[in-house]
Design an enzyme around this catalytic site. Structure first.
Site, short mmCIF file in Angstrom:
data_model
loop_
_atom_site.label_atom_id
_atom_site.label_comp_id
_atom_site.label_asym_id
_atom_site.label_seq_id
_atom_site.Cartn_x
_atom_site.Cartn_y
_atom_site.Cartn_z
N ARG A 45 1.96 1.25 5.58
CA ARG A 45 2.84 0.26 6.20
C ARG A 45 4.26 0.75 6.38
O ARG A 45 5.06 0.11 7.07
CB ARG A 45 2.82 -1.03 5.38
CG ARG A 45 1.51 -1.78 5.54
CD ARG A 45 1.47 -3.00 4.67
NE ARG A 45 2.28 -4.08 5.19
CZ ARG A 45 2.41 -5.26 4.59
NH1 ARG A 45 1.80 -5.49 3.46
NH2 ARG A 45 3.14 -6.20 5.13
N PRO B 258 2.39 -1.60 -5.43
CA PRO B 258 3.00 -1.22 -6.70
C PRO B 258 4.00 -2.24 -7.23
O PRO B 258 4.96 -2.58 -6.54
CB PRO B 258 3.73 0.09 -6.35
CG PRO B 258 3.76 0.17 -4.86
CD PRO B 258 3.14 -1.06 -4.31
N GLU B 259 3.80 -2.67 -8.44
CA GLU B 259 4.84 -3.37 -9.17
C GLU B 259 5.29 -2.42 -10.27
O GLU B 259 4.90 -1.26 -10.27
CB GLU B 259 4.31 -4.71 -9.71
CG GLU B 259 3.86 -5.62 -8.56
CD GLU B 259 3.49 -7.02 -8.98
OE1 GLU B 259 4.00 -7.49 -10.01
OE2 GLU B 259 2.68 -7.65 -8.29
N HIS C 231 -0.85 8.85 7.64
CA HIS C 231 -0.03 7.97 6.79
C HIS C 231 0.69 8.72 5.68
O HIS C 231 1.20 8.10 4.76
CB HIS C 231 -0.90 6.86 6.20
CG HIS C 231 -1.54 6.01 7.24
ND1 HIS C 231 -0.85 5.47 8.30
CD2 HIS C 231 -2.81 5.62 7.41
CE1 HIS C 231 -1.67 4.77 9.06
NE2 HIS C 231 -2.88 4.86 8.54
#
Length: 274
Positions: free
Chosen positions: A109, A2-3, A91
Site C-alpha cells: 500500500r 504492524p503495531e 511491492h
DNA sequence: CTCACGCCCTGCGCGC
DNA sequence: TGCGCGCAGGGCGTGA
C-alpha cells in the site's frame, strides 16, 4: 499489519545481524509516503551502528545520520543474504544492501516510509515525526501516575486517546480493542471519567498485552512474520478484534462493533463499563 | 485544543 | 467466473 509488538519483533529479528555492516548500495522502488531526502547512493560506505525503535518507527543509526523506517499499514521487512535473494518485486520499494545482508522493505500500500535524517534524532525531519510521540509502554519510564494524569487531561473517548499516540505510543487499532477488553473498560468512556483504580488496570493491560504479544513473536492475525519470514506463534488469539457478533469469551454475549474516528472498535458492552 | 474528514495506495473478501 | 463495493493493522493535513 504492524503495531508496536510487530515492529519490535521485526527489530529484534534483524538488529543483531545488521549491526556493524557497511552499506554497499541502496535502491528505491516506487515512491513511499515521503521522499527519502537524499540520493540513495550517498549512503554507500556508511556503517549501520544499531537499530532502535520509537513508537512504530524503526531508527537505523548510521555512522553518519539516521534512517527512519515506518511500515505503515502493509509494510514488512526482510533481512537476507544477497545471494539467493529474489529480484525486487513490484511491492519491494527499498533495498539496503550491506556487507552482512540486504534489508528489504515490502509494502503494497506504500503508506510506509524511509526517511533520512542527517543530524540523527535532533534533525528537524526526525523531530517532526518523533517529537510529539507519547510514552513508550514497555519502558520503565511509562509510569502509572503519568498515565493517569494523561487520562485526566482529556475528555476524548479512551479508544481514540490510546490510538492517538500522544499519551502512549504503539497501541494500534487491534491492540486498543484488546487492551480495553482486558481492562474491562468501554472504548467509549471519556478518558477523564476513568478513575485511579481503572486507570491502573488499563495501564497494566497495556503493558501485559503488548509484552505478551512481543514474547509470542507478534500476533499473527493475518500474515505477520519477522525479518526472517518466521510467523508469530498464534497463541495470542484476539479476544474481541474482528469478532463482531461472536460470543464474548467471558460472558458469551455477542460482541459489538462501532466506528470511532472512522475506524472499527470491537468490544463487549456487558464486560466493558462506561 | 478537539473532532470529523479526506487522503495516500493496493489487495482481499463479499454479495450479486 | 467476473465485477463493484466496502473495508483494512497508520498517520498527516485541513478546516470547523
Amino acid at each position: 499489519m504492524p503495531e508496536l509488538p510487530e515492529v519490535e519483533v521485526t527489530r529484534r529479528s534483524f538488529a543483531p545481524s545488521i549491526a556493524g555492516a557497511r552499506i554497499l548500495s541502496a535502491h528505491l522502488g516506487k515512491p513511499l509516503r515521503w521522499p527519502l531526502g537524499l540520493a540513495p547512493q550517498a549512503l554507500v560506505g556508511r556503517r549501520v551502528l544499531a537499530v532502535r525503535r520509537r513508537g512504530k518507527y524503526l531508527l537505523v543509526d548510521l555512522s553518519e545520520g539516521l534512517l527512519l523506517l515506518h511500515l505503515g499499514m502493509s509494510g514488512s521487512l526482510r533481512f537476507a543474504p544477497a545471494e539467493g535473494l529474489p529480484a525486487a518485486g513490484p511491492h519491494d520499494h527499498f533495498d539496503l544492501v550491506t556487507t552482512q545482508g540486504v534489508l528489504r522493505l515490502h509494502d503494497p500500500r506504500r503508506f510506509g516510509a524511509v526517511v533520512y535524517a542527517p543530524q540523527g534524532e535532533e534533525d528537524p525531519v526526525a523531530r517532526k515525526l518523533l517529537g510529539k510521540l507519547g510514552m513508550e509502554p514497555l519502558e520503565e519510564s511509562f509510569a502509572p501516575a503519568a498515565f493517569y494524569q494523561g487520562l485526566q487531561a482529556s475528555r476524548t473517548p479512551i479508544k481514540l486517546l490510546l490510538l492517538g499516540g500522544k499519551l502512549v505510543v504503539g497501541v494500534g487499532n487491534i491492540y486498543a480493542s484488546e487492551v480495553l477488553f482486558t481492562a474491562g473498560i468501554s472504548p467509549l468512556a471519556p478518558a477523564n471519567s476513568i478513575g485511579p483504580r481503572r486507570a491502573r488496570r488499563l495501564y497494566e493491560a497495556i503493558r501485559s498485552v503488548l509484552a505478551a504479544a512481543v514474547e509470542q513473536g507478534g500476533t499473527t492475525l493475518k500474515d505477520f512474520s519477522n525479518a526472517y519470514g518466521m510467523p508469530g506463534h498464534f497463541q495470542l488469539q484476539a479476544q474481541v478484534y474482528d469478532r463482531e457478533g461472536l460470543p464474548c469469551t467471558r460472558c458469551a454475549a455477542p460482541l459489538r462493533r462501532v466506528l470511532q474516528g472512522q475506524r472499527s472498535t470491537f468490544y463487549c458492552s456487558y464486560c466493558q463499563k462506561l
